[in-house]
Motif scaffolding. Structure first.
Motif, PDB file in Angstrom:
ATOM      1  N   ALA A   1     -13.142 -48.551 -29.471  1.00  0.00           N
ATOM      2  CA  ALA A   1     -12.704 -49.026 -30.789  1.00  0.00           C
ATOM      3  C   ALA A   1     -13.408 -48.260 -31.900  1.00  0.00           C
ATOM      4  O   ALA A   1     -12.793 -47.886 -32.905  1.00  0.00           O
ATOM      5  N   PHE A   2     -14.692 -48.003 -31.721  1.00  0.00           N
ATOM      6  CA  PHE A   2     -15.441 -47.261 -32.731  1.00  0.00           C
ATOM      7  C   PHE A   2     -14.947 -45.824 -32.811  1.00  0.00           C
ATOM      8  O   PHE A   2     -14.766 -45.270 -33.902  1.00  0.00           O
ATOM      9  N   LYS A   3     -14.684 -45.216 -31.658  1.00  0.00           N
ATOM     10  CA  LYS A   3     -14.203 -43.838 -31.641  1.00  0.00           C
ATOM     11  C   LYS A   3     -12.825 -43.740 -32.301  1.00  0.00           C
ATOM     12  O   LYS A   3     -12.522 -42.763 -32.989  1.00  0.00           O
ATOM     13  N   LYS A   4     -12.003 -44.762 -32.118  1.00  0.00           N
ATOM     14  CA  LYS A   4     -10.688 -44.777 -32.761  1.00  0.00           C
ATOM     15  C   LYS A   4     -10.847 -44.750 -34.275  1.00  0.00           C
ATOM     16  O   LYS A   4     -10.109 -44.047 -34.981  1.00  0.00           O
ATOM     17  N   HIS A   5     -11.820 -45.494 -34.787  1.00  0.00           N
ATOM     18  CA  HIS A   5     -12.063 -45.489 -36.227  1.00  0.00           C
ATOM     19  C   HIS A   5     -12.469 -44.095 -36.700  1.00  0.00           C
ATOM     20  O   HIS A   5     -12.000 -43.626 -37.748  1.00  0.00           O
ATOM     21  N   LEU A   6     -13.327 -43.429 -35.943  1.00  0.00           N
ATOM     22  CA  LEU A   6     -13.774 -42.088 -36.329  1.00  0.00           C
ATOM     23  C   LEU A   6     -12.596 -41.125 -36.402  1.00  0.00           C
ATOM     24  O   LEU A   6     -12.495 -40.306 -37.324  1.00  0.00           O
ATOM     25  N   ARG A   7     -11.683 -41.229 -35.431  1.00  0.00           N
ATOM     26  CA  ARG A   7     -10.522 -40.348 -35.422  1.00  0.00           C
ATOM     27  C   ARG A   7      -9.582 -40.655 -36.596  1.00  0.00           C
ATOM     28  O   ARG A   7      -9.025 -39.751 -37.213  1.00  0.00           O
ATOM     29  N   GLU A   8      -9.397 -41.925 -36.899  1.00  0.00           N
ATOM     30  CA  GLU A   8      -8.542 -42.301 -38.028  1.00  0.00           C
ATOM     31  C   GLU A   8      -9.153 -41.835 -39.349  1.00  0.00           C
ATOM     32  O   GLU A   8      -8.436 -41.413 -40.271  1.00  0.00           O
ATOM     33  N   SER A   9     -10.472 -41.900 -39.442  1.00  0.00           N
ATOM     34  CA  SER A   9     -11.157 -41.420 -40.650  1.00  0.00           C
ATOM     35  C   SER A   9     -10.944 -39.925 -40.831  1.00  0.00           C
ATOM     36  O   SER A   9     -10.725 -39.443 -41.943  1.00  0.00           O
ATOM     37  N   ARG A  10     -10.993 -39.197 -39.730  1.00  0.00           N
ATOM     38  CA  ARG A  10     -10.775 -37.750 -39.788  1.00  0.00           C
ATOM     39  C   ARG A  10      -9.406 -37.433 -40.385  1.00  0.00           C
ATOM     40  O   ARG A  10      -9.280 -36.600 -41.287  1.00  0.00           O
ATOM     41  N   ASP A  11      -8.376 -38.118 -39.900  1.00  0.00           N
ATOM     42  CA  ASP A  11      -7.024 -37.873 -40.405  1.00  0.00           C
ATOM     43  C   ASP A  11      -6.905 -38.250 -41.881  1.00  0.00           C
ATOM     44  O   ASP A  11      -6.230 -37.571 -42.656  1.00  0.00           O
ATOM     45  N   SER A  12      -7.576 -39.325 -42.269  1.00  0.00           N
ATOM     46  CA  SER A  12      -7.517 -39.780 -43.656  1.00  0.00           C
ATOM     47  C   SER A  12      -8.196 -38.778 -44.592  1.00  0.00           C
ATOM     48  O   SER A  12      -7.695 -38.491 -45.682  1.00  0.00           O
ATOM     49  N   ILE A  13      -9.323 -38.219 -44.161  1.00  0.00           N
ATOM     50  CA  ILE A  13     -10.075 -37.265 -44.983  1.00  0.00           C
ATOM     51  C   ILE A  13      -9.225 -36.047 -45.304  1.00  0.00           C
ATOM     52  O   ILE A  13      -9.213 -35.546 -46.433  1.00  0.00           O
ATOM     53  N   LEU A  14      -8.497 -35.550 -44.329  1.00  0.00           N
ATOM     54  CA  LEU A  14      -7.684 -34.354 -44.532  1.00  0.00           C
ATOM     55  C   LEU A  14      -6.566 -34.589 -45.546  1.00  0.00           C
ATOM     56  O   LEU A  14      -6.063 -33.646 -46.150  1.00  0.00           O
ATOM     57  N   GLY A  15      -6.188 -35.839 -45.737  1.00  0.00           N
ATOM     58  CA  GLY A  15      -5.139 -36.158 -46.702  1.00  0.00           C
ATOM     59  C   GLY A  15      -5.651 -36.380 -48.116  1.00  0.00           C
ATOM     60  O   GLY A  15      -4.861 -36.536 -49.052  1.00  0.00           O
ATOM     61  N   GLU A  16      -6.984 -36.383 -48.284  1.00  0.00           N
ATOM     62  CA  GLU A  16      -7.563 -36.621 -49.604  1.00  0.00           C
ATOM     63  C   GLU A  16      -7.560 -35.355 -50.457  1.00  0.00           C
ATOM     64  O   GLU A  16      -7.516 -34.241 -49.937  1.00  0.00           O
ATOM     65  N   SER A  17      -7.643 -35.537 -51.760  1.00  0.00           N
ATOM     66  CA  SER A  17      -7.704 -34.397 -52.681  1.00  0.00           C
ATOM     67  C   SER A  17      -9.163 -34.100 -53.041  1.00  0.00           C
ATOM     68  O   SER A  17      -9.503 -33.936 -54.217  1.00  0.00           O
ATOM     69  N   TRP A  18     -10.024 -34.064 -52.042  1.00  0.00           N
ATOM     70  CA  TRP A  18     -11.442 -33.800 -52.249  1.00  0.00           C
ATOM     71  C   TRP A  18     -11.689 -32.294 -52.260  1.00  0.00           C
ATOM     72  O   TRP A  18     -10.827 -31.502 -51.891  1.00  0.00           O
ATOM     73  N   SER A  19     -12.906 -31.916 -52.622  1.00  0.00           N
ATOM     74  CA  SER A  19     -13.289 -30.506 -52.548  1.00  0.00           C
ATOM     75  C   SER A  19     -13.432 -30.110 -51.079  1.00  0.00           C
ATOM     76  O   SER A  19     -13.618 -30.958 -50.192  1.00  0.00           O
ATOM     77  N   LYS A  20     -13.364 -28.809 -50.848  1.00  0.00           N
ATOM     78  CA  LYS A  20     -13.513 -28.304 -49.486  1.00  0.00           C
ATOM     79  C   LYS A  20     -14.879 -28.689 -48.911  1.00  0.00           C
ATOM     80  O   LYS A  20     -14.994 -29.079 -47.752  1.00  0.00           O
ATOM     81  N   LYS A  21     -15.911 -28.597 -49.721  1.00  0.00           N
ATOM     82  CA  LYS A  21     -17.259 -28.928 -49.255  1.00  0.00           C
ATOM     83  C   LYS A  21     -17.356 -30.391 -48.839  1.00  0.00           C
ATOM     84  O   LYS A  21     -17.939 -30.711 -47.803  1.00  0.00           O
ATOM     85  N   GLU A  22     -16.777 -31.287 -49.635  1.00  0.00           N
ATOM     86  CA  GLU A  22     -16.835 -32.715 -49.309  1.00  0.00           C
ATOM     87  C   GLU A  22     -16.111 -33.006 -48.011  1.00  0.00           C
ATOM     88  O   GLU A  22     -16.591 -33.780 -47.169  1.00  0.00           O
ATOM     89  N   LYS A  23     -14.946 -32.404 -47.837  1.00  0.00           N
ATOM     90  CA  LYS A  23     -14.202 -32.614 -46.594  1.00  0.00           C
ATOM     91  C   LYS A  23     -15.002 -32.132 -45.388  1.00  0.00           C
ATOM     92  O   LYS A  23     -15.064 -32.802 -44.354  1.00  0.00           O
ATOM     93  N   LYS A  24     -15.612 -30.966 -45.523  1.00  0.00           N
ATOM     94  CA  LYS A  24     -16.363 -30.408 -44.410  1.00  0.00           C
ATOM     95  C   LYS A  24     -17.595 -31.248 -44.097  1.00  0.00           C
ATOM     96  O   LYS A  24     -17.919 -31.475 -42.917  1.00  0.00           O
TER      97      LYS A  24
END
Length: 261
Positions: free
Chosen positions: A135-158
């Protein structure tokens, strides 16, 4: 005719913002995948070294020797690369060992960008509420997908994605090698340190009795390593500061886990 050209030209050489964002995300994902591959390989190399020498992840000297061996193997024994990795390891090992706490007592580091701190807080909340590692790993994977959809700076995403990698890969390694970390509650492992089974019920038992506590210390070490490595600039060069800081943060945190979990 000029009017017609005026209508056509804007669309001839323009590039959609969505296309640029997609291209940038692809580059970020590749860099993070490279970091994941290098970090995972370094953990396995160090684990093999510890098995050979009979040491544990709490043995700073043995872990550092294993890290040096890995870096030398990958870099062709480049002394500057080896020195940078060793220095990052020592700095982050000491910081993580001194500041390690269980997840419920940690606060997100103020030296990380606000967006990255939110990712850390989200992972911490999920860790607190998850009933299994899956369940925890599923959250980490969902967070990864969400981050890529954000309009953040490249450094913040990385930085945010590197943090998720550090936590996921370290916990996965510890779950597969529980004998490398001393543990006070061994209800779900055999005498030689191996997991009894991989059934979900057993995983939940391991998670609640010991895994969640270890994950909390790893998560804290992950934020320390992330900030210490200045991941936004060192991730493209994971052989140097990035890997050294990550290993230092993880092993320092796991030293604390051996005492508190």
């Amino acid at each position: 005719m000029l009017i017609g050209l005026g209508l056509l030209l804007p669309g001839c050489d323009s590039i959609s913002p969505q296309s640029e964002k997609s291209d940038e995300n692809e580059r970020i994902v590749q860099e993070i995948q490279d970091f994941r591959s290098t970090y995972s390989a370094s953990l396995n190399h160090i684990g093999n070294h510890l098995d050979t020498t009979g040491a544990s992840l709490g043995n700073k000297g043995a872990v550092q020797t294993g890290l040096k061996s890995f870096v030398n193997k990958r870099s062709g024994s480049n002394p500057e690369v080896s020195e940078n990795a060793a220095e990052a390891f020592v700095n982050n090992y000491q910081n993580s060992k001194l500041k390690t706490r269980t997840f419920s007592k940690l606060s997100a580091r103020k030296d990380l960008p606000r967006n990255v701190r939110e990712v850390v807080r989200g992972a911490r909340e999920s860790l607190r509420n998850s009933t299994s590692y899956s369940a925890f790993k599923k959250h980490l994977r969902e967070s990864r997908d969400s981050i890529l959809g954000e309009s953040w700076s490249k450094k913040e995403k990385k930085q945010a994605l590197a943090y998720l990698v550090l936590v996921e890969e370290t916990i996965s390694f510890v779950k597969s090698n529980p004998h490398l970390v001393g543990q006070s509650n061994a209800s779900s492992v055999t005498a030689d340190g191996q997991l009894v089974a991989t059934a979900e019920e057993t995983e939940e038992t391991w998670w609640e009795s010991w895994g969640k506590c270890v994950a909390g210390t790893v998560e804290g070490g992950g934020t320390g390593a992330l900030a210490g490595a200045a991941a936004g600039t060192t991730i493209p060069e994971p052989m140097t500061t990035g890997t050294g800081a990550a290993i230092g943060g993880a092993s320092g945190a796991l030293t604390g886990a051996a005492v508190s979990c």
